[in-house]
Design a protein around this motif. Structure first.
Motif, PDB file in Angstrom:
ATOM      1  N   LEU A   1      -1.811  10.261 -10.369  1.00  0.00           N
ATOM      2  CA  LEU A   1      -0.553   9.577 -10.862  1.00  0.00           C
ATOM      3  C   LEU A   1      -0.640   9.006 -12.073  1.00  0.00           C
ATOM      4  O   LEU A   1       0.310   9.164 -12.787  1.00  0.00           O
ATOM      5  CB  LEU A   1      -0.319   8.578 -10.041  1.00  0.00           C
ATOM      6  N   GLN A   2      -1.728   8.417 -12.455  1.00  0.00           N
ATOM      7  CA  GLN A   2      -1.991   8.064 -13.874  1.00  0.00           C
ATOM      8  C   GLN A   2      -1.778   8.985 -14.835  1.00  0.00           C
ATOM      9  O   GLN A   2      -1.384   8.553 -16.044  1.00  0.00           O
ATOM     10  CB  GLN A   2      -3.226   7.226 -13.760  1.00  0.00           C
TER      11      GLN A   2
ATOM     12  N   VAL B   1       6.779   5.123  -8.617  1.00  0.00           N
ATOM     13  CA  VAL B   1       6.039   6.203  -7.973  1.00  0.00           C
ATOM     14  C   VAL B   1       6.903   7.154  -6.830  1.00  0.00           C
ATOM     15  O   VAL B   1       7.191   8.312  -7.348  1.00  0.00           O
ATOM     16  CB  VAL B   1       4.918   5.968  -6.983  1.00  0.00           C
ATOM     17  N   HIS B   2       7.910   6.535  -6.081  1.00  0.00           N
ATOM     18  CA  HIS B   2       8.506   7.332  -5.199  1.00  0.00           C
ATOM     19  C   HIS B   2       9.856   7.926  -6.222  1.00  0.00           C
ATOM     20  O   HIS B   2      10.827   8.678  -5.582  1.00  0.00           O
ATOM     21  CB  HIS B   2       9.094   6.566  -4.044  1.00  0.00           C
ATOM     22  N   HIS B   3      10.186   6.954  -7.252  1.00  0.00           N
ATOM     23  CA  HIS B   3      11.393   7.608  -7.911  1.00  0.00           C
ATOM     24  C   HIS B   3      10.888   8.925  -8.769  1.00  0.00           C
ATOM     25  O   HIS B   3      11.971   9.799  -9.207  1.00  0.00           O
ATOM     26  CB  HIS B   3      11.975   6.332  -8.908  1.00  0.00           C
ATOM     27  N   VAL B   4       9.920   8.954  -9.266  1.00  0.00           N
ATOM     28  CA  VAL B   4       9.234   9.974 -10.192  1.00  0.00           C
ATOM     29  C   VAL B   4       8.910  11.502  -9.563  1.00  0.00           C
ATOM     30  O   VAL B   4       9.075  12.379 -10.118  1.00  0.00           O
ATOM     31  CB  VAL B   4       8.061   9.744 -11.163  1.00  0.00           C
ATOM     32  N   ALA B   5       8.661  11.351  -8.188  1.00  0.00           N
ATOM     33  CA  ALA B   5       8.560  12.227  -7.262  1.00  0.00           C
ATOM     34  C   ALA B   5       8.716  12.000  -6.049  1.00  0.00           C
ATOM     35  O   ALA B   5       8.781  11.323  -5.441  1.00  0.00           O
ATOM     36  CB  ALA B   5       6.883  12.878  -7.469  1.00  0.00           C
ATOM     37  N   ASN B   6       9.128  13.370  -5.348  1.00  0.00           N
ATOM     38  CA  ASN B   6       9.503  13.340  -3.810  1.00  0.00           C
ATOM     39  C   ASN B   6       8.284  13.531  -2.977  1.00  0.00           C
ATOM     40  O   ASN B   6       7.271  13.734  -3.830  1.00  0.00           O
ATOM     41  CB  ASN B   6      10.283  14.479  -3.696  1.00  0.00           C
TER      42      ASN B   6
ATOM     43  N   TYR C   1       0.131  14.834  -6.589  1.00  0.00           N
ATOM     44  CA  TYR C   1      -0.276  13.462  -6.972  1.00  0.00           C
ATOM     45  C   TYR C   1      -0.833  12.798  -6.010  1.00  0.00           C
ATOM     46  O   TYR C   1      -0.414  11.645  -5.717  1.00  0.00           O
ATOM     47  CB  TYR C   1       1.125  12.747  -7.544  1.00  0.00           C
ATOM     48  N   TYR C   2      -1.836  13.076  -5.152  1.00  0.00           N
ATOM     49  CA  TYR C   2      -2.443  12.733  -4.249  1.00  0.00           C
ATOM     50  C   TYR C   2      -3.591  11.917  -4.337  1.00  0.00           C
ATOM     51  O   TYR C   2      -4.259  11.312  -3.509  1.00  0.00           O
ATOM     52  CB  TYR C   2      -2.725  13.717  -3.109  1.00  0.00           C
TER      53      TYR C   2
ATOM     54  N   TYR D   1       1.145  -1.140   0.048  1.00  0.00           N
ATOM     55  CA  TYR D   1      -0.087   0.042  -0.209  1.00  0.00           C
ATOM     56  C   TYR D   1       1.107   1.237  -0.130  1.00  0.00           C
ATOM     57  O   TYR D   1       1.967   1.183   0.827  1.00  0.00           O
ATOM     58  CB  TYR D   1      -1.048  -0.019   1.293  1.00  0.00           C
ATOM     59  N   HIS D   2       0.374   2.142  -0.802  1.00  0.00           N
ATOM     60  CA  HIS D   2       1.317   3.279  -0.859  1.00  0.00           C
ATOM     61  C   HIS D   2       0.488   4.557  -0.657  1.00  0.00           C
ATOM     62  O   HIS D   2      -0.847   4.726  -0.978  1.00  0.00           O
ATOM     63  CB  HIS D   2       1.413   3.729  -2.448  1.00  0.00           C
TER      64      HIS D   2
END
Length: 228
Positions: A205-206, A186-191, A199-200, A149-150
């Motif tokens: 995100l998509q 996901v964690h690579h493309v945005a902090n 991107y909440y 889960y993210h």
């Protein structure tokens, strides 16, 4: 109603609250067996137009606390039994009577009172426990593989998010169910700050081009198959 109050009421017609109220009206309409949709028209479209008309008639007469009701404001939202609905336009009640949904104006107001009760229960409901939202497929690549889960709003940003009023507290534990490779991407493309601010939701995100490219790639990969 004062002109300023009417303008404020119309300004939130695109809100989640207004949409939820319209949906509650539609469900109430459907539940009444006497309501007959003209078979010559698109029934879904007709119901939408009918519910929209009724919602637009009633909404401006609601107090601000009712129009802005949410889980966070639940303690300030009046009970349907405490509302008089005396400012409800006559057209609201007359329309229900004309369609055979109610017999008179008083019964129309009772119909409205019940719909408002449904609405309050819906928009003031507590957010779901994250574990109850679990999916079978990764919400990015759509593969049925082990999921993680993210936190859509990273936990490290919660204090900052609340201080800046970026999101309501009820959103803080929103999660997306992702496979480990997608979670890592996901964690690579945005902090964390970018994720919390821009991107909440899974839909946001998509919408990223790099995520779309990754999804197309990942969807074709077979889990557990080692390539030589």
């Amino acid at each position: 109603m004062a002109k300023t109050a009417i303008l404020m009421a119309h300004s939130d017609l695109g809100s989640l609250q207004f949409s939820s109220f319209k949906d509650c009206l539609a469900r109430r309409i459907i539940s009444l067996s006497d309501f007959v949709v003209d078979s010559s028209n698109d029934s879904d479209s007709e119901l939408d137009e009918f519910a929209s008309f009724l919602a637009l008639e009633a909404w401006p007469a609601f107090p601000t606390t009712l129009r802005q009701a949410s889980y966070e404001t639940r303690n300030t939202v009046p009970s349907p039994d405490d509302l008089s609905f005396e400012n409800t336009p006559v057209a609201f009640g007359d329309t229900l009577v004309a369609y055979g949904l109610t017999s008179d104006y008083d019964e129309s107001l009772e119909f409205l009172r019940k719909a408002v009760g449904d609405y309050i229960g819906l928009v003031c409901a507590p957010p779901p426990v994250w574990s109850s939202t679990r999916t079978k497929q990764c919400e990015l690549c759509e593969r049925e593989i082990p999921l993680t889960y993210h936190h859509l709003i990273p936990r490290a940003t919660h204090a900052k998010v609340l201080k800046k009023n970026l999101h309501p507290e009820s959103m803080l534990n929103s999660v997306a169910w992702l496979c480990r490779p997608c979670h890592t991407v996901v964690h690579h493309v945005a902090n964390n700050d970018e994720l919390a601010r821009e991107y909440y939701t899974i839909e946001l995100l998509q919408g990223r081009e790099d995520i779309q490219k990754w999804r197309k790639y990942a969807a074709k990969q077979r889990y557990g198959v080692r390539r030589n």
